[in-house]
Write a protein that holds these residues in place. Structure first.
Motif, PDB file in Angstrom:
ATOM      1  N   UNK A  91       0.866  -1.177   0.000  1.00 16.52           N
ATOM      2  CA  UNK A  91       0.000   0.000   0.000  1.00 16.52           C
ATOM      3  C   UNK A  91       0.900   1.224   0.000  1.00 16.52           C
ATOM      4  N   UNK A  92       0.525   2.257  -0.751  1.00 17.87           N
ATOM      5  CA  UNK A  92       1.329   3.487  -0.731  1.00 17.87           C
ATOM      6  C   UNK A  92       0.410   4.684  -0.976  1.00 17.87           C
ATOM      7  N   UNK A  93      -0.051   5.256   0.132  1.00 19.87           N
ATOM      8  CA  UNK A  93      -0.950   6.421   0.065  1.00 19.87           C
ATOM      9  C   UNK A  93      -0.435   7.474   1.039  1.00 19.87           C
ATOM     10  N   UNK A  94      -0.861   8.726   0.810  1.00 22.41           N
ATOM     11  CA  UNK A  94      -0.514   9.759   1.790  1.00 22.41           C
ATOM     12  C   UNK A  94      -1.198   9.426   3.117  1.00 22.41           C
ATOM     13  N   UNK A  95      -0.619   9.939   4.182  1.00 25.85           N
ATOM     14  CA  UNK A  95      -1.120   9.647   5.525  1.00 25.85           C
ATOM     15  C   UNK A  95      -2.412  10.412   5.810  1.00 25.85           C
ATOM     16  N   UNK A  96      -3.327   9.742   6.486  1.00 18.76           N
ATOM     17  CA  UNK A  96      -4.593  10.372   6.866  1.00 18.76           C
ATOM     18  C   UNK A  96      -5.668  10.087   5.841  1.00 18.76           C
ATOM     19  N   UNK A  97      -6.905   9.938   6.337  1.00 19.42           N
ATOM     20  CA  UNK A  97      -7.969   9.691   5.376  1.00 19.42           C
ATOM     21  C   UNK A  97      -8.989  10.812   5.427  1.00 19.42           C
ATOM     22  N   UNK A  98      -9.778  10.879   4.373  1.00 19.88           N
ATOM     23  CA  UNK A  98     -10.729  11.978   4.239  1.00 19.88           C
ATOM     24  C   UNK A  98     -11.912  11.500   3.418  1.00 19.88           C
ATOM     25  N   UNK A  99     -13.061  12.137   3.657  1.00 19.84           N
ATOM     26  CA  UNK A  99     -14.166  11.903   2.727  1.00 19.84           C
ATOM     27  C   UNK A  99     -13.913  12.805   1.509  1.00 19.84           C
ATOM     28  N   UNK A 100     -14.604  12.530   0.408  1.00 22.27           N
ATOM     29  CA  UNK A 100     -14.500  13.428  -0.757  1.00 22.27           C
ATOM     30  C   UNK A 100     -14.870  14.847  -0.329  1.00 22.27           C
ATOM     31  N   UNK A 101     -15.867  14.950   0.545  1.00 22.43           N
ATOM     32  CA  UNK A 101     -16.312  16.255   1.007  1.00 22.43           C
ATOM     33  C   UNK A 101     -15.191  16.966   1.787  1.00 22.43           C
ATOM     34  N   UNK A 102     -14.516  16.240   2.710  1.00 26.47           N
ATOM     35  CA  UNK A 102     -13.389  16.844   3.453  1.00 26.47           C
ATOM     36  C   UNK A 102     -12.307  17.319   2.473  1.00 26.47           C
ATOM     37  N   UNK A 103     -12.068  16.480   1.493  1.00 27.32           N
ATOM     38  CA  UNK A 103     -10.995  16.735   0.513  1.00 27.32           C
ATOM     39  C   UNK A 103     -11.314  17.996  -0.307  1.00 27.32           C
ATOM     40  N   UNK A 104     -12.534  18.037  -0.833  1.00 31.41           N
ATOM     41  CA  UNK A 104     -12.906  19.183  -1.674  1.00 31.41           C
ATOM     42  C   UNK A 104     -12.984  20.457  -0.822  1.00 31.41           C
ATOM     43  N   UNK A 105     -13.453  20.312   0.429  1.00 40.09           N
ATOM     44  CA  UNK A 105     -13.501  21.474   1.327  1.00 40.09           C
ATOM     45  C   UNK A 105     -12.090  22.037   1.530  1.00 40.09           C
ATOM     46  N   UNK A 106     -11.136  21.141   1.710  1.00 42.95           N
ATOM     47  CA  UNK A 106      -9.733  21.578   1.913  1.00 42.95           C
ATOM     48  C   UNK A 106      -9.183  22.238   0.634  1.00 42.95           C
ATOM     49  N   UNK A 107      -9.531  21.681  -0.518  1.00 41.87           N
ATOM     50  CA  UNK A 107      -9.070  22.274  -1.792  1.00 41.87           C
ATOM     51  C   UNK A 107      -9.582  23.716  -1.904  1.00 41.87           C
ATOM     52  N   UNK A 108     -10.875  23.886  -1.622  1.00 39.23           N
ATOM     53  CA  UNK A 108     -11.466  25.224  -1.781  1.00 39.23           C
ATOM     54  C   UNK A 108     -10.900  26.184  -0.734  1.00 39.23           C
ATOM     55  N   UNK A 109     -10.714  25.678   0.492  1.00 39.23           N
ATOM     56  CA  UNK A 109     -10.147  26.526   1.554  1.00 39.23           C
ATOM     57  C   UNK A 109      -8.726  26.986   1.169  1.00 39.23           C
ATOM     58  N   UNK A 110      -7.889  26.043   0.748  1.00 36.05           N
ATOM     59  CA  UNK A 110      -6.502  26.376   0.402  1.00 36.05           C
ATOM     60  C   UNK A 110      -6.420  27.270  -0.827  1.00 36.05           C
ATOM     61  N   UNK A 111      -7.424  27.150  -1.716  1.00 37.29           N
ATOM     62  CA  UNK A 111      -7.429  27.967  -2.938  1.00 37.29           C
ATOM     63  C   UNK A 111      -7.804  29.409  -2.638  1.00 37.29           C
ATOM     64  N   UNK A 112      -8.426  29.624  -1.469  1.00 40.43           N
ATOM     65  CA  UNK A 112      -8.830  30.985  -1.105  1.00 40.43           C
ATOM     66  C   UNK A 112     -10.074  31.466  -1.839  1.00 40.43           C
ATOM     67  N   UNK A 113     -10.862  30.522  -2.376  1.00 36.90           N
ATOM     68  CA  UNK A 113     -12.070  30.920  -3.113  1.00 36.90           C
ATOM     69  C   UNK A 113     -13.251  31.027  -2.150  1.00 36.90           C
ATOM     70  N   UNK A 114     -14.087  32.005  -2.384  1.00 32.56           N
ATOM     71  CA  UNK A 114     -15.239  32.220  -1.512  1.00 32.56           C
ATOM     72  C   UNK A 114     -16.437  31.410  -2.025  1.00 32.56           C
ATOM     73  N   UNK A 115     -16.292  30.084  -1.944  1.00 34.58           N
ATOM     74  CA  UNK A 115     -17.323  29.167  -2.464  1.00 34.58           C
ATOM     75  C   UNK A 115     -17.592  28.136  -1.380  1.00 34.58           C
TER      76      UNK A 115
END
Ligand SMILES: NC(=O)c1ccc[n+]([C@@H]2O[C@H](COP(=O)([O-])OP(=O)(O)OC[C@H]3O[C@@H](n4cnc5c(N)ncnc54)[C@H](OP(=O)(O)O)[C@@H]3O)[C@@H](O)[C@H]2O)c1
Length: 289
Positions: free
Chosen positions: A211-235
């Protein structure tokens, strides 16, 4: 020493190609046309003998899980027959074969992350093809690595399968909100981290399945929320149940895994996914700001 890489127009193959020199390898691309034009494994082996090849990393695959569900024959050609052909090339040349598989092979029989020794019980045609290809590789090649990974991100901004870029583009075109599946969990995994860990395994002469994955798991929702937060978009990101996407392929609700073997052998170089996601989004910020 030379390393042959397939699937170099894809997310992982392009990362391996870009970073091979950092690890002291000459990277040789084996393109879709090369593979199609040289029908027999023997012809491909002859083509590669002029290089000092020691390893072939096979990243090319039909990664469209929905398409595979409706097109089993094409899926098995792309994911099993192609793998068998390249495994035979490695057998003829007596070189190492690195096959990229998926944590989706484990299926959906538990809610906790899967370890390397768990049974496989795939729920889609795509993941079944991966299981068969793994079996072919382990039977044909004496020196192989099988890497089970998941939810890859990275690559250039305009790659069609670039999940992070696609969510940022979706958010830009939205009316202030986008939807994401809160019921499916996995490990967002940065292709540059994965490339480094693969090169390290090769350098240290490991073989077998990991197995070779980054550490920590997330739901798709957690993942997309983090993408939008890090992108700085007001969405806003709205959590929805997976059934609302009406997918044909019954992908497991749990594709998450832990790198038990990499940890145990002291060779787990995979950071936390949030850290790598932040690094990646910083690297593409100029594309959208
Ligand atoms: N993406 C994920 O989230 C994920 C998760 C788990 C495992 N994986 C595995 O990781 C590996 C790399 O995935 P990726 O995301 O980098 O894939 P990708 O971005 O979809 O790229 C796929 C690559 O495979 C090539 N390809 C497809 N069918 C081919 C064929 N019949 N002959 C020759 N080349 C072919 C494509 O070439 P063209 O550009 O010519 O089409 C492209 O270079 C795959 O084995 C995949 O199953 C991926």
């Amino acid at each position: 020493m030379s390393i042959v890489i397939t699937g170099v127009t894809g997310l992982l193959g392009s990362s391996l190609l870009n970073h091979a020199a950092d690890f002291g390898y000459d990277a040789i691309q084996l393109t879709r046309d090369d593979i199609a034009n040289m029908k027999s494994p023997n012809d491909l082996a002859i083509h590669l003998t002029s290089y000092n090849v020691k390893v072939l990393i096979h990243c090319a695959a039909n990664t469209n899980v929905e398409f595979c569900e409706d097109n089993k024959v094409q899926c098995y050609k792309d994911n099993v027959a192609l793998t068998e052909k390249l495994a035979l090339v490695c057998k003829i040349m007596q070189i190492k074969f690195v096959f990229i598989s998926s944590t989706g092979v484990y299926g959906k029989y538990q809610d906790t992350p899967y370890i390397d020794y768990d049974d496989v019980n795939p729920t889609t045609i795509h993941h079944k093809s991966k299981v068969i290809a793994e079996s072919v590789v382990s039977k044909l090649v004496s020196d192989y690595l099988i890497i089970r990974t998941g939810w890859l991100f990275g690559g250039s901004w305009d790659m069609s399968k670039n999940f992070v870029a696609n969510r940022i583009k979706e958010a830009y075109c939205s009316e202030g909100y986008i939807k994401s599946d809160a019921s499916q969990v996995g490990n967002p995994t940065f292709v540059d981290d994965l490339s480094s860990n693969i090169f390290n395994l090769i350098e240290k002469k490991y073989s077998g399945m990991f197995n070779c994955v980054n550490t920590g798991r997330a739901s798709r929702f957690d993942y997309v929320t983090e993408i939008i937060k890090l992108s700085g978009l007001n969405v806003s990101v709205l959590p929805v149940d997976g059934t609302s996407f009406n997918r044909k392929a019954k992908v497991s609700h749990n594709e998450s895994a832990i790198n038990l073997k990499l940890d145990y052998f002291g060779i787990n170089m995979m950071p936390c996914w949030k850290k790598s996601l932040a690094q990646y989004i910083e690297s593409i910020r100029s594309e959208y700001e």
